[in-house]
Design an enzyme around this catalytic site. Structure first.
Site, PDB file in Angstrom:
ATOM      1  N   PRO A 263      18.941 -69.998  57.985  1.00  0.00           N
ATOM      2  CA  PRO A 263      18.009 -70.355  59.058  1.00  0.00           C
ATOM      3  C   PRO A 263      18.791 -70.634  60.344  1.00  0.00           C
ATOM      4  CG  PRO A 263      17.721 -71.740  57.105  1.00  0.00           C
ATOM      5  CD  PRO A 263      18.998 -71.012  56.934  1.00  0.00           C
TER       6      PRO A 263
ATOM      7  N   ALA B  53      18.016 -71.501  64.497  1.00  0.00           N
ATOM      8  CA  ALA B  53      16.997 -71.797  65.499  1.00  0.00           C
ATOM      9  C   ALA B  53      16.987 -70.737  66.591  1.00  0.00           C
ATOM     10  CB  ALA B  53      17.259 -73.173  66.114  1.00  0.00           C
TER      11      ALA B  53
ATOM     12  N   CYS C 273      22.413 -79.318  60.416  1.00  0.00           N
ATOM     13  CA  CYS C 273      22.450 -79.070  61.859  1.00  0.00           C
ATOM     14  C   CYS C 273      23.374 -80.067  62.554  1.00  0.00           C
ATOM     15  CB  CYS C 273      21.054 -79.176  62.450  1.00  0.00           C
ATOM     16  SG  CYS C 273      21.000 -78.802  64.221  1.00  0.00           S
TER      17      CYS C 273
ATOM     18  N   ARG D   9      26.045 -66.668  61.313  1.00  0.00           N
ATOM     19  CA  ARG D   9      26.520 -66.000  62.536  1.00  0.00           C
ATOM     20  C   ARG D   9      27.032 -64.589  62.280  1.00  0.00           C
ATOM     21  NH1 ARG D   9      30.991 -69.178  64.905  1.00  0.00           N
ATOM     22  NH2 ARG D   9      31.423 -69.663  62.707  1.00  0.00           N
TER      23      ARG D   9
END
Length: 382
Positions: free
Chosen positions: A26, A28, A113, A240
């Protein structure tokens, strides 16, 4: 390159079989429905593709933006939602809402996060330091999830002096979590330095009862296979590494199924994918201009390694229509082959950051008085 043996144990997330054992992390503002569509197309529908972060408070309050973010294409199965929350009661309500309304088939909880606006409220990678709070959130989530599997994604800890992942893994097992994913960095590292794959191996040894997924520095399909060999983890989570590279999921399927096929698209093919990505975003948002504007952040990732002048890069980064984007892409030297060295770090790479925490957060890992429902973000997706 030696042909890889395709016989790998299946990754099971509750009732769901994930083969190959590959999960889209996930992210954002990135892993919305259009990007998930692209990744699924390249993978042939194989793997697990998780939504961007959904805030439990915003979901319970039916925030308009959040309700759009939880929309899944009819072809997505299983439907996978990542939730962020710091209040056990609100997390429980959000999970119950997902179950009662049939909004998803799998729930992942965000404890990884590292961004300041999340950690300064005690959320994300800061939260597992408060062991009782972590346990309370997991208890509420699992007890309200019914037959839906609940998984968590986390980091090693806040910094090298405040590691949390082994305790968090054990708490997850005890509370009935189905699987845990570990990003091999601390919150202080953000995305800098090298991911600690040894920590993934230690976690696997520490919680043998459930699948452990590894995350960090997977830039190509062979990295994923190497991580599994070196750590013994049950699957990989790719973040990434797929920015500007949705075809990576096709490579991952090939690698895990034992073939040497790897995609190395030339610039012409990359430009086609870029235009499709922007088109899908416009259709999803319901506005072409907004879709192209949202796509701008992806341009540099797609073009990494190709010979594209700085002026053209600047022009592409301010496009506002599909016609304009397509026209500028056609001006490039589209006959360029896939460049050497095009894989590797993309996105945020900063490290050694001071982690922003609530006052007195580190004084006592068992004192949770500093956390309140106000710590919940009121919108999702970042």
């Amino acid at each position: 390159m030696t042909t890889l043996a395709p016989s790998l144990p299946l990754l099971r997330i509750g009732p769901h079989t994930v083969q190959p054992p590959v999960v889209l992390a996930p992210m954002a503002g990135i892993t919305n429905a259009p990007f998930r569509t692209l990744c699924r197309e390249f993978s042939g529908g194989k793997g697990l593709f998780v939504s961007e972060m959904i805030t439990t408070r915003a979901l319970v309050e039916r925030n308009e933006k959040t309700m759009q973010l939880i929309h899944f294409d009819a072809s997505e199965t299983p439907r996978s939602i990542q939730l962020y929350g710091v209040d056990p009661v609100t997390v429980g309500k959000a999970v119950r809402m997902i179950v009662d309304e049939g909004l998803a088939d799998h729930i992942d909880l965000n404890f990884g996060c590292p961004v300041p606006k999340v950690t300064r409220k005690g959320g994300g990678s800061a939260l597992p330091y408060k062991r009782p709070l972590l346990r309370a959130i997991l208890h509420q989530a699992v007890s309200h999830a019914g037959d839906l599997p609940v998984t968590i994604k986390m980091r090693k800890g806040i910094d090298d002096d405040h590691m949390t992942y082994l305790d968090a893994g054990r708490i997850a097992v005890e509370e009935g979590v189905t699987a845990v994913a570990l990003h091999g960095r601390t919150a202080a590292q953000h995305y800098g330095g090298t991911a600690d794959w040894d920590a993934i191996a230690r976690l696997k040894e520490h919680v043998p009862e459930i699948p452990v997924l590894g995350n960090g520095d997977i830039w190509c399909a062979d990295d994923a296979r190497r991580m599994m060999r070196e750590t013994g983890c049950d699957g990989v989570v790719v973040g990434r590494g797929c920015l500007g590279r949705p075809w990576l999921f096709g490579d991952l399927v090939s690698a895990f199924e034992g073939t040497e096929t790897r995609q190395a698209p030339g610039l012409r093919k990359v430009a086609e994918v870029m235009l499709r990505h922007a088109t899908l975003l416009g259709e999803w948002i319901g506005d072409e201009t907004r879709g192209v504007i949202d796509f701008r952040k992806h341009v540099a990732w797609y073009l990494k390694g190709f010979s594209v002048g700085s002026e053209m890069r600047k022009r592409l980064a301010v496009t506002s229509s599909l016609e304009e984007l397509g026209g500028q892409l056609r001006e490039l030297d589209l006959d360029q082959p896939w460049p050497d060295g095009a894989d590797g770090p993309r996105g945020r790479t900063s490290g050694n950051n001071r982690v922003v925490l609530p006052d007195g957060w580190l004084k006592d890992p068992y004192d949770c008085a500093g956390v309140s429902p106000d710590a919940e973000l009121d919108t999702s997706g970042g």
